[in-house]
Design a protein around this motif. Structure first.
Motif: not given
Length: 85
Positions: A11-24
């Protein structure tokens, strides 16, 4: 205990990947309430071993997260921002 830890890490990996995508994309993104609730459940579970609880509350390492992206697609700044969120 291990299955609970592993589910939390996924779950943490998915949330962090979503945050990375949003930041990009330059899109503001708030922390997923599902992760917040999962952390709250760990903290409230008095029967859970404290060492396991501590590990369950730790986010995946930056090196691990970077390894999830194909070569050339890692954005260190976005990873750092997401991990520091």
């Amino acid at each position: 205990g291990f299955n609970r830890f592993e589910a939390g890490q996924r779950l943490a990996v998915q949330v962090l990947k979503d945050l990375v995508a949003a930041h990009r994309k330059g899109t503001p993104k708030s922390l997923d309430p599902v992760l917040t609730e999962a952390f709250r459940a760990v903290l409230k579970d008095a029967a859970l071993d404290r060492a396991l609880a501590a590990r369950a509350l730790a986010l995946p390492e930056l090196e691990y997260l970077a390894g999830l992206y194909p070569d050339g697609e890692v954005d260190p700044d976005a990873l750092h921002c997401a991990h520091s969120w």
